[in-house]
Design an enzyme around this catalytic site. Structure first.
Site, PDB file in Angstrom:
ATOM      1  N   SER A 171       0.833  -1.203   0.000  1.00 31.95           N
ATOM      2  CA  SER A 171       0.000   0.000   0.000  1.00 31.95           C
ATOM      3  C   SER A 171       0.862   1.246   0.000  1.00 31.95           C
ATOM      4  CB  SER A 171      -0.892   0.010   1.251  1.00 31.95           C
ATOM      5  OG  SER A 171      -1.488   1.275   1.423  1.00 31.95           O
TER       6      SER A 171
ATOM      7  N   ASP B 134      -7.458  -2.494  -6.817  1.00 29.99           N
ATOM      8  CA  ASP B 134      -8.735  -1.974  -7.311  1.00 29.99           C
ATOM      9  C   ASP B 134      -8.540  -0.785  -8.245  1.00 29.99           C
ATOM     10  OD1 ASP B 134      -7.878  -0.191  -5.295  1.00 29.99           O
ATOM     11  OD2 ASP B 134      -9.939   0.466  -4.936  1.00 29.99           O
TER      12      ASP B 134
END
Length: 221
Positions: A119, A175
């Site tokens: 991330s 995503d």
């Protein structure tokens, strides 16, 4: 890549494990109200993926306030936004894990798969702690050590290193189109969650669909 080749999974955080983008929007909304800029859906959308200082400049410009603040005042506004964001993410609990993902993580752990977090969020360790998921991951790639962000493949290549696995045994979940590009560039299997991720090797419409059985069905043995 066949299903049987996969030994580890690299996860994006926002939009895959939990929805933390909403907290950025809430914190920037507070900033916009403070400086007198109207908060609109268009402004909210324009700030996605933009750095903190650039986001602030966009908010000031949207209200015609770009010349009203000194650099020191802008830095104070940006720091206040980050403090507000920190207070908002501190409200996260395991109930905020996106549908199906707790079950998927449990399934991976039971199956002996390695897991790493890829991330761009500097707050990722805190967010995992609030969600009660820290122990699932063998490691978290520190975004401060990266030379380039997504779509560069570095973050997902590093996630494979964290798990001590070659790229061709790793599947990445994302995503965003930039995230899928990053996974593909690292030579890993890309699993896209959401619409318009045409470059993903495997596509799921939402997190609730993600499971080992569905992944096996999509890939074959």
């Amino acid at each position: 890549m066949k299903f049987a080749d996969i030994k580890g999974f690299a996860f994006d955080l926002d939009g895959v494990i939990a929805d933390t983008a909403k907290f950025h929007s809430q914190a920037w909304h507070q900033t916009a109200t403070k400086v007198g800029t109207e908060w609109t859906p268009e402004l909210q959308e324009a700030l996605k993926g933009v750095s903190r200082m650039d986001s602030l400049e966009m908010i000031l410009k949207a209200g015609g306030h770009e010349n009203d603040y000194s650099l020191a005042e802008k830095e104070a506004l940006a720091a206040e936004k980050n403090d507000n964001y920190g207070k908002l993410i501190a409200t996260l609990t395991p109930a905020d894990i996106l549908p199906g993902m707790q079950a998927f993580l449990d399934e991976l752990r039971a199956g002996g798969y390695q897991m790493a977090l890829a991330s761009a969020s500097k707050n990722a360790p805190k967010i995992l702690k609030y969600l009660g998921l820290t122990d699932y991951f063998v490691g978290i790639v520190d975004p401060a050590t990266l030379h380039a962000g997504k779509p560069d493949p570095e973050i997902f290549a590093r996630a494979a290193e964290v798990m001590n696995l070659p790229a061709d045994q790793v599947a990445g979940l994302e995503d965003s189109a930039a995230g899928i590009q990053s996974i593909n560039g690292a030579g890993e299997l890309s699993i896209g969650i959401g619409d318009q991720l045409s470059a993903a090797n495997v596509k799921f419409t939402d997190t609730a669909q993600v499971s080992l059985a569905n992944l096996r069905a999509a890939l074959g043995e």
